[in-house]
Write an enzyme that holds these catalytic residues in place. Sequence first.
Site, PDB file in Angstrom:
ATOM      1  N   CYS A 123       0.831  -1.202   0.000  1.00 44.88           N
ATOM      2  CA  CYS A 123       0.000   0.000   0.000  1.00 44.88           C
ATOM      3  C   CYS A 123       0.867   1.255   0.000  1.00 44.88           C
ATOM      4  CB  CYS A 123      -0.919   0.013   1.216  1.00 44.88           C
ATOM      5  SG  CYS A 123      -1.989  -1.425   1.369  1.00 44.88           S
ATOM      6  N   LEU A 124       1.056   1.835  -1.168  1.00 43.12           N
ATOM      7  CA  LEU A 124       1.816   3.076  -1.305  1.00 43.12           C
ATOM      8  C   LEU A 124       0.980   4.175  -1.941  1.00 43.12           C
ATOM      9  CD1 LEU A 124       4.476   4.714  -1.223  1.00 43.12           C
ATOM     10  CD2 LEU A 124       5.088   3.653  -3.425  1.00 43.12           C
ATOM     11  N   SER A 131       1.685   9.516  -8.765  1.00 41.17           N
ATOM     12  CA  SER A 131       3.103   9.277  -9.025  1.00 41.17           C
ATOM     13  C   SER A 131       4.023   9.979  -8.038  1.00 41.17           C
ATOM     14  CB  SER A 131       3.449   9.724 -10.455  1.00 41.17           C
ATOM     15  OG  SER A 131       2.821   8.891 -11.402  1.00 41.17           O
ATOM     16  N   GLY A 239      12.677  -4.391  -7.418  1.00 41.29           N
ATOM     17  CA  GLY A 239      12.343  -5.763  -7.779  1.00 41.29           C
ATOM     18  C   GLY A 239      10.935  -5.897  -8.325  1.00 41.29           C
ATOM     19  N   GLY A 240       9.995  -5.125  -7.748  1.00 46.72           N
ATOM     20  CA  GLY A 240       8.619  -5.188  -8.223  1.00 46.72           C
ATOM     21  C   GLY A 240       8.487  -4.769  -9.672  1.00 46.72           C
ATOM     22  N   LEU A 336      -3.081  -9.039 -36.132  1.00 46.67           N
ATOM     23  CA  LEU A 336      -2.852 -10.090 -37.112  1.00 46.67           C
ATOM     24  C   LEU A 336      -4.011 -11.082 -37.177  1.00 46.67           C
ATOM     25  CD1 LEU A 336       0.941 -10.876 -36.530  1.00 46.67           C
ATOM     26  CD2 LEU A 336      -0.087  -9.667 -38.461  1.00 46.67           C
ATOM     27  N   GLY A 338      -7.094 -10.119 -37.113  1.00 50.48           N
ATOM     28  CA  GLY A 338      -8.258  -9.432 -37.650  1.00 50.48           C
ATOM     29  C   GLY A 338      -9.394  -9.419 -36.650  1.00 50.48           C
ATOM     30  N   GLU A 362       3.510   0.191 -10.470  1.00 53.02           N
ATOM     31  CA  GLU A 362       4.896   0.122  -9.989  1.00 53.02           C
ATOM     32  C   GLU A 362       5.705   1.331 -10.466  1.00 53.02           C
ATOM     33  OE1 GLU A 362       4.775  -1.920  -7.853  1.00 53.02           O
ATOM     34  OE2 GLU A 362       4.721  -4.028  -8.390  1.00 53.02           O
TER      35      GLU A 362
END
Length: 379
Positions: A123-124, A131, A239-240, A336, A338, A362
């Site tokens: 949780c950030l 950002s 790493g994430g 490709l 369609g 991330e």
Amino acid sequence: MDFALTDDQRAIQAAARAFAEAELAPHSARWDEDKHFPVEVMKQAAEMGFCGIYTGEEHGGMALGRVEAALIFEELSRGDVATAAFISIHNMATWMIDRFGSDDLRGRFVPSLVGMEKIASYCLTEPGSGSDAAALRTTAVRDGDHYVLNGSKAFISGAGTSDVYVVMVRTGGEGPKGVSAVVVEAGTPGLSFGAQERKMGWNAQPTAIVQFDDCRVPVANLLGEEGAGFRYAMAGLDGGRLNIAACSLGGARLALETAQDYVATRKQFGRPIGEFQALQFRLADMATDLEAARLMVLRGAWAIDADHPEKTKWCAMAKRMATDACFQIADEALQLHGGYGYLKDYPLERIVRDLRVHRILEGTNEIMRVIVAREMARG
């Protein structure tokens, strides 16, 4: 310079591939359609060691390197991108507790996370900061032996289902040096969750806001030291970012393989369309871009394992390049096909939807460019 995998690495890669083919790929379309979070299957992945890949051996982790992690996540994501990506997030949160937590904290949480008896979320991000993660506003005010948390986190994978939340909070002044990291357990009074988000992709994992209202968390749940949380968060993200890039590789590889099979059998103007040089060139470019992206990811993984001073720059480069390139490969594979590529009878539209978010989470790819430019300026 040796680009060959070791025997152990090839064995790990093969085990991940076999698991993905048997346990993920046959169900990925249904999980996406039903918005099903395959917890029981992820517990089977934990039995293979895939939920504690680079966590230490003391509490049951595999203690592997980031190169091995990249190999594993590419193979898992070829089976199902969304599930592999959640296992990546779980690994990141588990590693943070194991790497920065006290002996008591590690003993309490890491064994059950490695075995996935408990599920972890990271949780950030917040609704207002996006950002600009260092500007987060969720506060943790000390009151005796507890912190009192107030604020919210946005776009949290596993929210409402996870048992453990590694949360970045503000314990001090403005900026990154005022940020700390704490572990919050499900069921703590004052912890609640918003409605499940309705998303373009990643439907095989839940996503919601995590809300803290006078949520009391023991001071013993602090990771490391007060004021060091932002540094811990960024270490986890190196790493994430590679893990998410590796998950893009697996999705793009499946898209390319699907396109190769399709053009070999689809006939137009009396012959398979794969015989037309224009399509051969497009497939060749897709394969080249995929291999270049893989090399960037493995270089970034090597840099973390070697603790190279430029590891953050190389991880940012790899994340930006791989997630952009792999999304374009998947989109081209859909083209490709369609009109058939737009149908859910083929995996292409799901892969495109799932890979699109990798260019955002991330750290957005715009932020990856900021990181690279900043590191270049430092020389």
